[in-house]
Design a protein around this motif. Structure first.
Motif, PDB file in Angstrom:
ATOM      1  N   PRO A   9       0.838  -1.194   0.000  1.00 58.07           N
ATOM      2  CA  PRO A   9       0.000   0.000   0.000  1.00 58.07           C
ATOM      3  C   PRO A   9       0.875   1.247   0.000  1.00 58.07           C
ATOM      4  CG  PRO A   9      -0.549  -1.463   1.839  1.00 58.07           C
ATOM      5  CD  PRO A   9       0.692  -1.988   1.218  1.00 58.07           C
ATOM      6  N   THR A  10       0.495   2.202  -0.786  1.00 55.83           N
ATOM      7  CA  THR A  10       1.250   3.455  -0.822  1.00 55.83           C
ATOM      8  C   THR A  10       0.301   4.624  -0.612  1.00 55.83           C
ATOM      9  OG1 THR A  10       1.050   3.368  -3.212  1.00 55.83           O
ATOM     10  CG2 THR A  10       3.174   2.722  -2.269  1.00 55.83           C
ATOM     11  N   GLY A  11       0.869   5.766  -0.528  1.00 51.41           N
ATOM     12  CA  GLY A  11       0.049   6.954  -0.340  1.00 51.41           C
ATOM     13  C   GLY A  11       0.341   7.581   1.004  1.00 51.41           C
ATOM     14  N   PRO A  12      -0.216   8.762   1.206  1.00 50.18           N
ATOM     15  CA  PRO A  12       0.088   9.505   2.427  1.00 50.18           C
ATOM     16  C   PRO A  12      -0.178   8.697   3.692  1.00 50.18           C
ATOM     17  CG  PRO A  12      -1.522  10.686   1.044  1.00 50.18           C
ATOM     18  CD  PRO A  12      -1.205   9.426   0.341  1.00 50.18           C
ATOM     19  N   LYS A  13      -1.240   7.907   3.687  1.00 44.65           N
ATOM     20  CA  LYS A  13      -1.564   7.107   4.866  1.00 44.65           C
ATOM     21  C   LYS A  13      -0.485   6.056   5.143  1.00 44.65           C
ATOM     22  CE  LYS A  13      -5.731   5.562   4.074  1.00 44.65           C
ATOM     23  NZ  LYS A  13      -6.996   4.801   4.233  1.00 44.65           N
ATOM     24  N   ALA A  16     -12.707 -12.904  -5.502  1.00 42.80           N
ATOM     25  CA  ALA A  16     -13.439 -12.159  -4.501  1.00 42.80           C
ATOM     26  C   ALA A  16     -12.757 -12.253  -3.157  1.00 42.80           C
ATOM     27  CB  ALA A  16     -14.877 -12.689  -4.401  1.00 42.80           C
ATOM     28  N   ARG A  17     -12.308 -13.448  -2.839  1.00 39.88           N
ATOM     29  CA  ARG A  17     -11.627 -13.634  -1.570  1.00 39.88           C
ATOM     30  C   ARG A  17     -10.314 -12.859  -1.576  1.00 39.88           C
ATOM     31  NH1 ARG A  17     -13.175 -17.377   1.910  1.00 39.88           N
ATOM     32  NH2 ARG A  17     -11.078 -17.718   2.703  1.00 39.88           N
ATOM     33  N   ALA A  18      -9.651 -12.892  -2.732  1.00 40.48           N
ATOM     34  CA  ALA A  18      -8.401 -12.149  -2.834  1.00 40.48           C
ATOM     35  C   ALA A  18      -8.659 -10.672  -2.585  1.00 40.48           C
ATOM     36  CB  ALA A  18      -7.764 -12.367  -4.200  1.00 40.48           C
ATOM     37  N   ALA A  19      -9.722 -10.162  -3.132  1.00 42.67           N
ATOM     38  CA  ALA A  19     -10.042  -8.747  -2.978  1.00 42.67           C
ATOM     39  C   ALA A  19     -10.381  -8.434  -1.524  1.00 42.67           C
ATOM     40  CB  ALA A  19     -11.210  -8.370  -3.891  1.00 42.67           C
ATOM     41  N   ALA A  20     -11.247  -9.286  -0.960  1.00 37.56           N
ATOM     42  CA  ALA A  20     -11.700  -9.036   0.406  1.00 37.56           C
ATOM     43  C   ALA A  20     -10.531  -9.079   1.384  1.00 37.56           C
ATOM     44  CB  ALA A  20     -12.753 -10.063   0.799  1.00 37.56           C
ATOM     45  N   TRP A  21      -9.743 -10.113   1.260  1.00 38.08           N
ATOM     46  CA  TRP A  21      -8.630 -10.267   2.208  1.00 38.08           C
ATOM     47  C   TRP A  21      -7.529  -9.267   1.911  1.00 38.08           C
ATOM     48  CZ3 TRP A  21      -8.991 -12.595   6.696  1.00 38.08           C
ATOM     49  CH2 TRP A  21     -10.019 -13.547   6.885  1.00 38.08           C
ATOM     50  N   GLY A  22      -7.393  -8.925   0.615  1.00 39.82           N
ATOM     51  CA  GLY A  22      -6.402  -7.899   0.268  1.00 39.82           C
ATOM     52  C   GLY A  22      -6.730  -6.586   0.963  1.00 39.82           C
ATOM     53  N   LYS A  23      -8.003  -6.304   1.030  1.00 37.75           N
ATOM     54  CA  LYS A  23      -8.456  -5.077   1.693  1.00 37.75           C
ATOM     55  C   LYS A  23      -8.130  -5.131   3.196  1.00 37.75           C
ATOM     56  CE  LYS A  23     -11.424  -1.392   1.368  1.00 37.75           C
ATOM     57  NZ  LYS A  23     -11.132  -0.935   2.702  1.00 37.75           N
ATOM     58  N   ILE A  24      -8.416  -6.298   3.735  1.00 35.33           N
ATOM     59  CA  ILE A  24      -8.130  -6.460   5.167  1.00 35.33           C
ATOM     60  C   ILE A  24      -6.635  -6.271   5.423  1.00 35.33           C
ATOM     61  CG2 ILE A  24      -8.078  -8.153   7.066  1.00 35.33           C
ATOM     62  CD1 ILE A  24     -10.692  -9.305   5.858  1.00 35.33           C
ATOM     63  N   ASP A  25      -5.843  -6.830   4.513  1.00 32.20           N
ATOM     64  CA  ASP A  25      -4.388  -6.709   4.626  1.00 32.20           C
ATOM     65  C   ASP A  25      -4.011  -5.234   4.724  1.00 32.20           C
ATOM     66  OD1 ASP A  25      -1.698  -7.141   4.656  1.00 32.20           O
ATOM     67  OD2 ASP A  25      -1.606  -8.224   2.744  1.00 32.20           O
ATOM     68  N   GLU A  26      -4.605  -4.454   3.825  1.00 29.11           N
ATOM     69  CA  GLU A  26      -4.313  -3.033   3.809  1.00 29.11           C
ATOM     70  C   GLU A  26      -4.676  -2.382   5.142  1.00 29.11           C
ATOM     71  OE1 GLU A  26      -4.953  -1.191  -0.252  1.00 29.11           O
ATOM     72  OE2 GLU A  26      -6.038   0.213   1.041  1.00 29.11           O
ATOM     73  N   GLU A  27      -5.809  -2.814   5.688  1.00 29.20           N
ATOM     74  CA  GLU A  27      -6.242  -2.232   6.963  1.00 29.20           C
ATOM     75  C   GLU A  27      -5.274  -2.605   8.097  1.00 29.20           C
ATOM     76  OE1 GLU A  27     -10.264  -3.553   7.350  1.00 29.20           O
ATOM     77  OE2 GLU A  27     -10.950  -2.195   5.768  1.00 29.20           O
ATOM     78  N   ILE A  28      -4.773  -3.816   7.995  1.00 26.64           N
ATOM     79  CA  ILE A  28      -3.802  -4.223   9.025  1.00 26.64           C
ATOM     80  C   ILE A  28      -2.544  -3.378   8.918  1.00 26.64           C
ATOM     81  CG2 ILE A  28      -2.348  -6.140   9.852  1.00 26.64           C
ATOM     82  CD1 ILE A  28      -4.583  -8.034   8.869  1.00 26.64           C
ATOM     83  N   VAL A  29      -2.154  -3.129   7.664  1.00 29.11           N
ATOM     84  CA  VAL A  29      -0.989  -2.280   7.458  1.00 29.11           C
ATOM     85  C   VAL A  29      -1.283  -0.882   7.998  1.00 29.11           C
ATOM     86  CG1 VAL A  29       0.495  -1.186   5.731  1.00 29.11           C
ATOM     87  CG2 VAL A  29      -0.166  -3.583   5.467  1.00 29.11           C
ATOM     88  N   GLU A  30      -2.480  -0.436   7.790  1.00 28.73           N
ATOM     89  CA  GLU A  30      -2.816   0.931   8.158  1.00 28.73           C
ATOM     90  C   GLU A  30      -2.662   1.161   9.669  1.00 28.73           C
ATOM     91  OE1 GLU A  30      -6.496   2.186   6.456  1.00 28.73           O
ATOM     92  OE2 GLU A  30      -6.533   3.988   7.701  1.00 28.73           O
ATOM     93  N   ILE A  31      -2.969   0.134  10.440  1.00 33.59           N
ATOM     94  CA  ILE A  31      -2.775   0.314  11.879  1.00 33.59           C
ATOM     95  C   ILE A  31      -1.406  -0.208  12.333  1.00 33.59           C
ATOM     96  CG2 ILE A  31      -5.242   0.240  12.397  1.00 33.59           C
ATOM     97  CD1 ILE A  31      -4.645  -2.656  13.531  1.00 33.59           C
ATOM     98  N   ALA A  32      -0.609  -0.645  11.389  1.00 32.70           N
ATOM     99  CA  ALA A  32       0.725  -1.186  11.694  1.00 32.70           C
ATOM    100  C   ALA A  32       0.657  -2.200  12.824  1.00 32.70           C
ATOM    101  CB  ALA A  32       1.722  -0.076  12.021  1.00 32.70           C
ATOM    102  N   ALA A  33      -0.220  -3.186  12.663  1.00 30.03           N
ATOM    103  CA  ALA A  33      -0.433  -4.170  13.720  1.00 30.03           C
ATOM    104  C   ALA A  33       0.834  -4.982  13.987  1.00 30.03           C
ATOM    105  CB  ALA A  33      -1.579  -5.097  13.341  1.00 30.03           C
ATOM    106  N   ALA A  34       1.646  -5.111  12.944  1.00 33.05           N
ATOM    107  CA  ALA A  34       2.939  -5.780  13.093  1.00 33.05           C
ATOM    108  C   ALA A  34       3.861  -5.092  12.095  1.00 33.05           C
ATOM    109  CB  ALA A  34       2.841  -7.269  12.800  1.00 33.05           C
ATOM    110  N   VAL A  35       5.136  -5.373  12.233  1.00 28.30           N
ATOM    111  CA  VAL A  35       6.073  -4.690  11.338  1.00 28.30           C
ATOM    112  C   VAL A  35       6.745  -5.724  10.435  1.00 28.30           C
ATOM    113  CG1 VAL A  35       8.099  -3.218  11.199  1.00 28.30           C
ATOM    114  CG2 VAL A  35       6.476  -2.921  13.077  1.00 28.30           C
ATOM    115  N   PRO A  36       6.389  -5.723   9.149  1.00 30.04           N
ATOM    116  CA  PRO A  36       6.919  -6.761   8.246  1.00 30.04           C
ATOM    117  C   PRO A  36       8.298  -6.400   7.700  1.00 30.04           C
ATOM    118  CG  PRO A  36       5.420  -5.354   7.053  1.00 30.04           C
ATOM    119  CD  PRO A  36       5.471  -4.812   8.461  1.00 30.04           C
ATOM    120  N   PHE A  37       9.067  -7.408   7.347  1.00 32.56           N
ATOM    121  CA  PHE A  37      10.320  -7.069   6.667  1.00 32.56           C
ATOM    122  C   PHE A  37      10.757  -8.021   5.565  1.00 32.56           C
ATOM    123  CE2 PHE A  37      12.989 -10.199   8.772  1.00 32.56           C
ATOM    124  CZ  PHE A  37      12.411 -10.391  10.018  1.00 32.56           C
ATOM    125  N   ASP A  38      10.282  -9.255   5.559  1.00 30.56           N
ATOM    126  CA  ASP A  38      10.848 -10.181   4.569  1.00 30.56           C
ATOM    127  C   ASP A  38       9.820 -11.161   4.046  1.00 30.56           C
ATOM    128  OD1 ASP A  38      12.452 -12.122   3.195  1.00 30.56           O
ATOM    129  OD2 ASP A  38      12.632 -13.255   5.070  1.00 30.56           O
TER     130      ASP A  38
END
Lengths: 353, 361, 328, 602, 319
Positions: D401-405, D548-570
């Motif tokens: 995900p990119t953008g100001p957020k 559809a599942r890819a889209a739905a879960w992809g969205k959730i993924d973005e939301e998880i990133v948005e709150i930085a629930a964990a910090v990914p690296f690899d």
């Protein structure tokens, strides 16, 4: 006089040490006649042990610097190569030591140590050596030698260990036995047994004995001749009788008068030798004994006395700078139980190092 | 054991009726022989001291003499309370000190002091002479002023013939005789009533022995010390002691005035000991030596009845059955023997020449 | 590696042995024990060099930041992944990084210098504590003998029967995060020190006990007791001073041994925690790549070797200088 | 999740992946698209890849040497749950369904003769078995539906204690009460039919779980006595249904014959297996596995050898060697899971979302990936669904995900500026953390997890945090610390995740859904409990169709990133190496490990 | 003497039980992880954990667990099972023991032969170049961590990654029965590395002891008897070895500790490696078994040393 069995001439033994050169033996001369007993008397550090160890070449390994001559059977033991010396050791000259427990190998049976001594010099079968070992143990008065031959030194009592040492020394019928403080570690009753044994063996086997001890009583019992050593030198040598009846050296007097005698009166004062034995690293100048000698004159600190025969007795030698008459007068006084004035001066004062 | 009263054989110069300073009754010390890794199990005992009674009067010197392992040093340590006795009673100055502990024991320590055999081992090599000699003051909290203490120590050093300037030296810088003097100074610091000397000269060179013996005799005279003097050398004991006790295998076999005992030893063991002493005079080798045979039996398993019967030339059946009591056999000396030596036997041994002497001091 | 230092039990070679029979007692010129010690030590060039090296190490440890600044090295925890190749393999020695770098681009030399701290801390603190405990128990056991001795000796038996490294791995792992025993054993250095102390005090205790057993038979102890000294006084004032030489000698040989134990435990991963630099731990993390990044293994190991060697040599020197036989 | 071992140290299964969602029927038809869609992230510079490998045309016969540094954990098909265990389990056992090597999300009937029949209420699954399949000696009889039933029943037996039984089979009627005995929800109307009755409408889940080795048939009459042991040692006496079997003695004993723990294992042909009944070609005659040795040495031996493979991640030095000198012998498998940093969302400083973002922004992910072996085997992780799993592209692909957020995600090499920005937002105007809380960091030992942890530690220190940093064994890290919320570990830098199935739910649900926070064995490491995300997940579970599942879960993924629930690296790509004489086939679904049933010798 | 041996053995067994109890407590009170949790999988419901605990016997009270374990060990010779491979601990150990024994016994031979002979020669050639060189080397070897020496040896001499391809490297161990030659060559480096430290320690010990002995009175007696020097030396060696014997036992502990490291470095599948792995995996009964085995070795070595000492020294033998 017949050719001496052992003749030590101007023997010097020095050891380099951390603190300087130790002059353990400082030019001694003496001889031992066949079948006779020479007693060497001296206190600890007088060099008596070193001189006898040197006779057998046993100080060579300690880095000793040895000079002089030790003539034995026409050979000079000082310059004899190690191999030849080894064939003399335990064979022609045997030695026993002060502490029989530490002098016996603790992990070998007594018999084995005897057998070793035999086989070192004779081509003899093990069983023959063993029966000879049993025989030797019997000879020195160890009861039940058949059984004892298979025991370890720690199973022997102190007296028996010394007997075993003697048996070992006798293994090859030596011509000379050097006994270094053979009874010092023993009780008085056992000492008497060992001394009696040595006397008996000497009579039976006809060997010469050099007995080294600090105990005048012991030499009086066994020695024919006596040499008194002090600070690496012989200060007096004579027949046993002469040493005890008419000692010439103040040190000898000191020895005689500083031990209480059993038969003397309790009120008889002891006359101690003041001070402490000298350092062998930096021995006193002149007469080594002068710092402790009650009768010393100022110039005794400079003049080195030679061992010279006393008047009237060519076999009695003494290294003393006092006039003979003066010596006799002093001894007469001491003998009578009086203490000469000079000796009273500072009996308890301590010349400290 | 016999009545201890009897054992105070009257000695020369004794002031009759005076209470002895030290009295030991039936002292016994058995060292247990143990086995086991965790729980130590006793499997036997070395009977080092096995019923010893004696008394020492004020001002006298009692000698205890005997061969290695006879229990003389153990006896000394029992009296010193360095060892706890297995049984028996010990009185000092009228006080029963057999079981005292803590402060009362510490108080007694001020009155009883000891000189040890080995001048090397008896001085702590890591302490200076000054601190060794002042230790008694430190322990008992005396002379707390530093200067005061130093002065007292230096006085003591002078008394025993040491150079007081050597206050700060270490023991290894002294010779054996000097060390023994240090030991004497330490023992004298608290002005004890009783001094026990355990083989004080046996480790010293002949020429030094006399110095220390003379010193002890001087000091005894000077301070009126009571002395228990332990040695294996019969001549030294003879020289030093008013009364002498001869020990064999943990028992006293003979005790009495030195003169009487040396002149006419009644116990065959005493006779054998005297006979074995080499005499420093070749002209006097007259008597027939009576050499003992065999070795001293193990103190862990001593012979029954008379302990000496296994080696005694005079032993008879009775000796292995009945323990001989310690009693006067007519010479004023107490002897534990059924068949004491006779005058003829003693003479034969060449011992009769011992001269009687007047008491010293 | 001599864990527990059986090495120190070595029968010592007495400098004066060979002249013992001369019985020179009292003849050696008067010197205090300390003087004698210095005199002997000063003559021992190897020991002096070792002592010098150890002093240098101590300076290095204390002044590590300064030293690194002077040498122009990055700090021990400065990560720089630019110093690894595209596969993440570290680069070898260069002029800027004389000992090379590790997988994270840490400067190895800088870490080796900082590693001195851990080794010295473990060596010295661990030895001090185990000496304290060992001396106490050894003194008490040897002096009182009887059941006290039995209990203490059996305790030493038990401890010595436990394989140290296995115990170490267990405790090290178990106490890794929150510590153990109510926080008494904190992870890292403290766990290591605890382990070392736990495992090594029996050696000291045994040695001291043996010495005390013979010392208490010496007459000066009796003499002190005869004067009315208390047990505590005798132990502390009479016996202890006589133990200083053997204690110093044994402790000085215990230090290198402890340093090696730390290294071994850190090597097995239960010791010092990164990012703290410890030589053992560095060798451990070098192990998977030591065939390509030899420098990462070799330099910390060499530092370890030299340090331990210096302590061992100094210990040898101290033993010779303090030799009671020579001092007499 | 199966923890993948990327290290030469000892790792243990600690936690596992979540389940495929209910409506996964599409996964059987065309889900490989998502796999290929992610292929853009794979560098294919002349290396092999499981996605492109040829599955046919191998030469028959020969013995393959395998060098493994470490031992299997469990060889019992009812317990095995570890990538290295799978290599032998899938060669010797046939579950009801299995994946072909080149797919992670398409199951083929294996022991089953066709697709599972799922009832309309989603509560019954019926599976027909192939006929004529026989157990290996000494059992030698035909496999029946009762054997499958027993295999599943024994999963509930505490003596066996299957690690994923509860995850997949709890909805089976009577499963919760079964302790190894018969489960009422399993019936076997005939010898080749098995019917599963569920108490919840989770038939799809159960059907999908049938690719796991628990469904491999076990003969009850033979196995029961071993299963009565506490614990069961059937694994040491197992019989096979697959093309290979552990070499055993006449009594069936494998231990000491075909398996010497810590030393070696030998797989030989199962004489009762027939090629016609299987999808596997099984070219090899024998697989000789040597256990033990040193990873760096093994890798070299493999690369220089011929009929030899290493089935563990090779040492970094050997990956490099292979990439430089033995390109054709190197396989790079995409989708080998992800590595991220668990940060405690409910306790300590990282309660604060902005602090998490500051950490994310500051972290030099490139450096971490470089320490893990560089670009060849890593991609910088920007969100949580990893390549080969549907939803990866939907959530932003490689760039994420990119953008100001998402400005904190836009600096793979770390940005102090962005970090400072979020620090200020978090209430630390200096741009550094100035609070007094100490962060407890628990990492795992061994390369490269240890280095991950060290970089994390250093990053946090640079941000001004005080840290208490510890490294423990991987297993201990999970079981004692990171999986136990009450330990209150702030940062777990060595978390790795790999799904059992190619479905995004397996990646995100259990790891970020607040309802899955457990007291022990918790794999929602951050204890993320965001109502919005929780609700979205509940909804997404029921979405059907891959896209559809890819889209739905992809969205959730973005939301998880948005709150930085964990910090990914690899995002991991796994390297595997083989000898020059091996035509290796690696399993995409098993981090590219060589599959013995498909691999052949040249 | 028999009484002594019996007492030693009884205390040895007691020691084993104590060590056993300590390990037991240690690894259960402060475990590295709960094996039940490790086994329970991804969704470890408390109930499942409980069940696994029951299966593994972890739910019982510690004393009961311990009692069960001790009973198993001493009455049934059952040391429990690995939680992972379900293999009996005994068979696991039995399988790995040959490797460890090969390693340690071989190292012990190297260590004793090299250590003692170098020590003797150095003592006899005291203060010569040989003496200084060998004692210097010894000190370096004592000072080197053995795991590092191992790595260094691999780096220098292993035939896979070494600079000189001389010996088989890490992980090349094969059983003696499988291939004696390969067994031997693969162990050359581990033997030498493991023995290095101990050999050096014993060279120094032996030298010191020998020098001391050669100054004893009875050696003087032997010389005074006129024994050839060779025999005199033999007498010296005979009594120099005695004090070393007790230290041999201590060294066994060191050797076992070293074996863990060496097995780790050279990847030899022995008991040490097993122990390491089991601790890391919290595999209790394997830990217990290996620790017990190691302790047993140490205790037996101690008893053997004491008995050996008594055997070698008649003074002890008869008291």
């Amino acid at each position: 006089m017949a050719e001496a069995l052992l003749r030590v001439e101007d023997l010097r033994v020095e050891f380099p040490s951390e603190d300087g050169v130790v002059h353990a033996v400082d030019g001694i001369t003496y001889q031992v006649q066949q079948g006779k007993t020479l007693g060497i008397v001296g206190e600890s550090g007088s060099g008596k042990t070193v001189s006898s160890l040197t006779t057998l070449g046993l100080t060579r390994r300690q880095g000793a610097r040895i000079s002089g001559r030790i003539m034995f059977g026409g050979r000079d033991l000082v310059s004899l190569p190690e191999g030849e010396l080894r064939s003399i050791r335990g064979n022609e000259i045997a030695m026993i030591f002060q502490d029989p427990l530490s002098s016996l190998h603790p992990l070998y049976k007594v018999g084995r140590q005897l057998i070793e001594a035999l086989q070192a010099h004779k081509d003899i079968s093990r069983s023959a050596a063993r029966s000879r070992a049993v025989e030797l143990l019997g000879l020195v008065g160890i009861p039940d030698p058949q059984r004892r031959v298979d025991e370890y030194p720690h199973e022997f009592s102190g007296g028996m260990r010394q007997r075993a040492m003697i048996a070992m020394a006798l293994a090859n019928d030596p011509k000379l036995l050097i006994a270094d403080e053979p009874t010092t570690a023993l009780d008085v009753t056992v000492q008497a047994q060992i001394l009696a044994l040595m006397e008996r063996l000497q009579q039976e086997l006809g060997m010469a004995i050099v007995i080294i001890t600090h105990d005048l009583g012991v030499v009086a019992e066994v020695a024919d001749d006596i040499a008194v050593m002090y600070a690496g030198r012989i200060v007096e040598t004579a027949s046993a009788d002469a040493v005890f009846s008419s000692p010439e050296h103040p040190y000898t007097w000191g020895l005689l008068k500083s031990i209480p005698r059993l038969e003397a009166s309790r009120s008889e004062m002891l006359v101690p030798i003041p001070g402490t034995p000298p350092s062998l690293i930096r021995p006193p100048s002149g007469c080594h004994f002068h710092p402790r000698c009650a009768y010393a004159q100022p110039d005794h600190a400079r003049i080195d006395p030679a061992l010279e025969p006393v008047p009237d007795d060519p076999s009695h030698f003494v290294a003393c700078l006092l006039e003979p008459e003066e010596r006799r007068r002093l001894w007469a006084e001491l003998k009578a139980g009086r203490i000469p004035e000079q000796a009273l001066a500072d009996v308890s004062a301590e010349g400290s190092s | 054991m016999s009545d201890p009263e009897l054992q105070i054989a009257p000695g020369p110069g004794e002031r009759a009726g005076e209470e002895p300073l030290v009295e030991a009754r039936d002292l016994v010390k058995h060292f247990p022989i143990t086995r086991g890794v965790f729980l130590q199990r006793k499997v036997g005992a070395v009977k080092a001291v096995d019923g010893v009674s004696f008394a020492v009067r004020r001002g006298e010197t009692l000698g205890i003499v005997g061969e290695t392992g006879c229990g003389k040093s153990t006896t000394a340590r029992l009296v010193m309370r360095l060892l706890e006795s297995t049984s028996g009673q010990l009185t000092f100055d009228g006080q029963d000190i057999t079981k005292v502990k803590g402060a009362p024991l510490k108080a007694i320590r001020r009155d009883v002091q000891m000189i040890f055999q080995d001048p090397y081992s008896s001085l702590n090599p890591r302490k200076t002479i000054g601190s060794i000699i002042s230790e008694p003051f430190a322990i008992h909290g005396l002379l707390t002023e530093k200067d005061e203490r130093r002065k007292a120590v230096q006085e003591l050093m002078e008394t025993v013939g040491l150079n007081p300037e050597h206050y700060n030296r270490y023991p290894h810088e002294f010779s054996g005789g000097q060390r023994q003097r240090i030991g004497v100074a330490r023992a004298l610091a608290l002005k004890p009533k009783l001094l026990i000397a355990d083989e004080p000269v046996s480790a010293l060179d002949v020429s030094i022995q006399a110095q220390v013996l003379n010193l002890l005799r001087d000091l005894q005279r000077k301070f009126g010390l009571t002395l228990i003097f332990i040695a294996h050398d019969l001549s030294v004991v003879r020289h030093m002691c008013d009364r002498v006790a001869v020990m064999y295998l943990g028992r006293i076999v003979e005790i009495g005035s030195g003169d009487a005992l040396y002149a006419f030893p009644r116990h065959p063991y005493t006779g054998a000991l005297l006979s074995a002493v080499p005499v420093a005079d070749p002209s006097r080798h007259g008597g027939k030596r009576r050499l003992l045979t065999g070795d001293v039996p193990s103190p862990a398993n001593p012979p029954k009845a008379c302990r000496f019967h296994t080696r005694c030339p005079k032993a008879q059946d009775l000796c292995s059955i009945e323990d001989p009591p310690l009693e006067d056999k007519g010479t004023g000396v107490l002897t534990a023997c059924h068949f004491p030596l006779t005058r003829e036997e003693v003479a034969e041994m060449g011992l009769a020449t011992v001269t009687q002497s007047t008491p010293a001091g | 590696m001599a864990i527990g230092g059986s090495e120190a039990l070595e029968v010592s070679e007495a400098a004066g042995t060979q002249l013992d029979f001369l019985d020179l007692g009292g003849q050696i010129a008067a010197r205090s024990p300390l003087q004698l010690f210095w005199r002997r030590l000063r003559q021992d060039r190897v020991a002096l060099v070792s002592a010098g090296f150890i002093v240098l190490l101590i300076v290095l440890a204390v002044a590590a930041p300064l030293v690194i600044k002077i040498l122009g090295l990055p700090g021990p925890n400065v990560q720089n992944l630019n110093l690894t190749d595209e596969f993440g393999s570290p680069l070898g020695p260069t002029s800027g990084h004389p000992f090379g770098v590790d997988q994270l681009g840490h400067d190895v030399m800088s870490r080796v210098i900082y590693g001195t701290r851990v080794s010295l801390e473990v060596g010295i603190i661990g030895t001090a504590l185990s000496t304290l405990i060992g001396v106490f128990f050894g003194l008490v056991a040897g002096y009182y003998r009887g059941w006290v001795d039995t209990v203490i000796s059996r305790m030493t038996d038990v401890v010595l029967s436990i394989p140290l490294l296995l115990l170490g791995i267990g405790i090290g792992a178990a106490c890794a995060v929150k510590g153990c025993l109510g926080g008494a054993i904190q992870p890292g250095l403290r766990v290591i020190i605890f382990l070392i102390v736990f495992a090594t005090w029996p050696y000291m205790a045994r040695i001291v006990r043996g010495l005390v057993l013979s010392l208490r038979e010496r007459e000066f102890v009796d003499a002190s007791r005869a004067l009315g000294a208390s047990d505590a006084r005798i132990m502390v004032r009479e016996i202890l001073p006589n133990l200083t030489a053997p204690i110093i000698v044994f402790a000085s040989l215990q230090i290198p041994s402890n340093i090696l134990i730390e290294a071994a435990l850190s090597f097995l991963g239960v010791g010092i925690r990164p990012p703290t630099a410890s030589w053992g731990q560095m060798i451990a993390s070098a192990t998977p790549i030591f065939n390509t990044a030899w420098w990462y293994m070799v330099f910390p190991g060499a530092a370890l070797l030299l340090t331990v060697l210096a302590f061992n040599l100094l210990g040898d020197g101290l033993r010779d200088a303090l030799n009671p036989r020579g001092a007499r | 999740m199966r923890s993948i071992r990327t290290v030469a140290a000892i790792a243990i299964v600690a936690a596992l992946a979540v389940v495929l969602a209910a409506c996964g029927s599409s996964s059987k038809t065309s889900s490989s698209g998502s796999g290929s869609g992610s292929s853009g992230s794979i560098s294919t510079g002349g290396f092999q890849s499981p996605t492109t490998q040829s599955l046919t045309g191998g030469k028959k016969g020969g013995t393959l040497q395998v060098l493994d540094e470490t031992d299997f954990e469990h060889i019992d098909p009812g317990i095995a749950y570890y990538s290295l265990d799978y290599e032998v389990v899938f060669a010797t056992q046939r579950p009801l369904y299995s994946n072909k090597p080149n797919t992670a999300s398409v199951a083929s009937p294996d022991m089953a003769s066709g697709p599972p029949e799922i009832s309309s209420d989603n509560k019954t699954v019926t599976v027909k078995l192939r006929e004529g399949i026989k157990f290996s000696p000494p059992v030698n009889r035909e496999v029946t539906s009762a054997d499958v039933a027993y295999a599943i029943e024994r999963g509930a037996n505490p003596n066996v204690a299957n690690p994923y039984f509860h995850a997949y089979w709890d909805s089976l009627e009577g499963a919760l009460k079964a302790k190894g005995g018969a489960i009422s929800g399993i019936s076997t109307p005939d010898k080749h039919t098995i019917v599963f009755k569920l108490i919840e409408p989770k038939a799809q889940l159960v059907a999908n779980a049938m690719v796991m080795p628990l469904t491999a048939a076990v003969p009850k009459e033979y196995a029961e006595k071993f299963d009565n042991h506490k614990p069961s040692d059937y694994g040491n006496f197992q019989v096979a249904t697959g093309p290979y079997m552990f070499k055993n003695d006449s009594s069936g004993k494998v231990l000491g014959t075909g398996y010497f723990p810590g030393k070696s294992a030998t797989l030989v042909r199962n004489p009762n297996w027939t090629a016609s009944s299987d999808i596997r070609p099984a070219y090899l005659d024998e697989i000789a596995i040597k256990i033990g040795g040193t990873n760096s040495v093994i890798g070299k031996q493999v690369l220089e050898g011929t009929n030899i493979v290493e089935n563990e991640p090779p040492a970094q030095s050997n990956v490099r060697l292979a990439a430089e000198k033995y390109k054709s012998q190197l396989e790079i498998s995409p989708g080998a899971g992800s590595h991220y940093i668990g940060v405690n969302n409910v306790h300590g400083p990282f309660k604060n979302e902005n602090l998490r973002k500051a950490f994310w922004a500051a972290l030099n992910r490139t450096a971490m990936d470089k320490a893990r072996g560089g670009k060849l085997v890593t991609d910088v992780m920007t969100h949580f669904i990893y390549p080969t799993i549907p939803g990866f592209e939907e959530a932003g692909g490689l760039k994420g995900p990119t953008g100001p957020k998402f400005d904190f995600n836009e600096h793979p090499e770390g940005s102090a500026t962005v970090a400072a920005k979020y620090m200020k937002l978090a209430g630390y105007p200096s741009g550094k953390y100035t609070g007094n809380e100490t962060l407890s960091i628990v990492g795992a030992k061994g390369n490269p997890a240890e280095q991950d942890a060290e970089i994390v530690n250093q990053t946090l220190k640079n941000l001004g945090f005080q840290t208490k940093f510890t490294l423990v064994e991987t297993a201990t890290m999970y079981a004692k610390y990171c999986n136990v919320p009450k330990e209150e570990i702030d940062v777990c830098p060595s978390i790795g995740w790999i799904a059992d199935f190619g479905d995004p739910q397996t990646v995100l649900d259990i790891t970020f859904n607040g309802k899955f926070i457990n007291a022990t064995g918790n794999v929602n490491w951050g204890q993320t409990n965001n109502p919005k995300i929780n609700a979205a997940m509940t909804a997404a579970e029921n979405v059907t169709g891959t896209a559809a599942r890819a889209a739905a879960w992809g969205k959730i993924d973005e939301e998880i990133v948005e709150i930085a629930a964990a910090v990914p690296f690899d995002w991991d790509k796994q390297a595997n190496i083989e000898g020059s004489g091996v035509k290796g086939v690696g399993d995409l679904w098993d981090v590219g490990e060589w599959d013995y049933s498909w691999t052949s010798l040249k | 003497m028999t009484g002594y041996v019996i007492r030693r053995v009884v205390w040895g067994i007691a020691l084993l039980i104590i060590v056993c109890a300590l390990t037991f407590l240690l690894f259960r009170i402060i475990p590295t992880g709960n094996p039940a949790v490790l086994r329970a999988g991804r969704d470890p419901q408390p109930q499942l954990i409980k069940e696994i605990e029951r299966v593994l016997g972890l739910d019982k009270s510690l004393p009961t667990q311990f009692w069960d374990y001790i009973k198993g060990v001493f009455l049934h010779f059952n040391f429990g099972y690995s939680y992972y491979s379900q293999q009996s601990v005994l068979s696991l150990i039995r399988e790995r023991l040959p490797a460890t024994l090969s390693l340690t016994l071989g190292a012990a031979v190297v260590w004793m032969v090299a250590g003692l002979s170098i020590g003797i020669i150095s003592a006899l050639k005291r203060r010569t170049f040989w003496d200084r060189a060998s004692m210097g080397t010894a000190l370096v070897l004592i000072s080197a961590p053995e795991f590092w020496l191992g790595l260094l040896a691999l780096l220098l001499f292993s035939n896979d990654i070494g600079k000189l391809h001389l010996f088989p490297g890490a992980g090349s161990y094969v059983g003696l029965t499988a291939d004696p030659l390969k067994w031997f060559t693969s162990l050359i480096m581990p033997w030498c590395v493991l023995a290095a430290g101990s050999a050096a320690v014993f060279a120094r010990l032996m030298r010191g002891s020998m020098i001391e002995t050669m100054d004893e009175d009875y050696i003087r007696t032997a010389r005074a008897k006129g024994l050839p020097e060779r025999r005199v030396i033999r007498q010296g060696v005979r009594s120099s070895i005695n004090p070393i014997v007790t230290l041999l036992a201590l060294e066994v502990g060191v050797l076992l500790g070293g074996a863990v490291l060496i097995e780790y470095v050279f990847n030899i599948p022995g008991v040490g490696l097993l122990a390491y792995h089991s601790i890391v995996q919290s595999d209790f009964e394997v830990i217990q078994g290996t620790v017990l085995l190691a302790s047993m070795f140490i205790i037996i070595a101690n008893i053997a040393a004491d008995i050996g000492y008594a055997y070698l020294d008649p003074r002890v033998r008869y008291s």
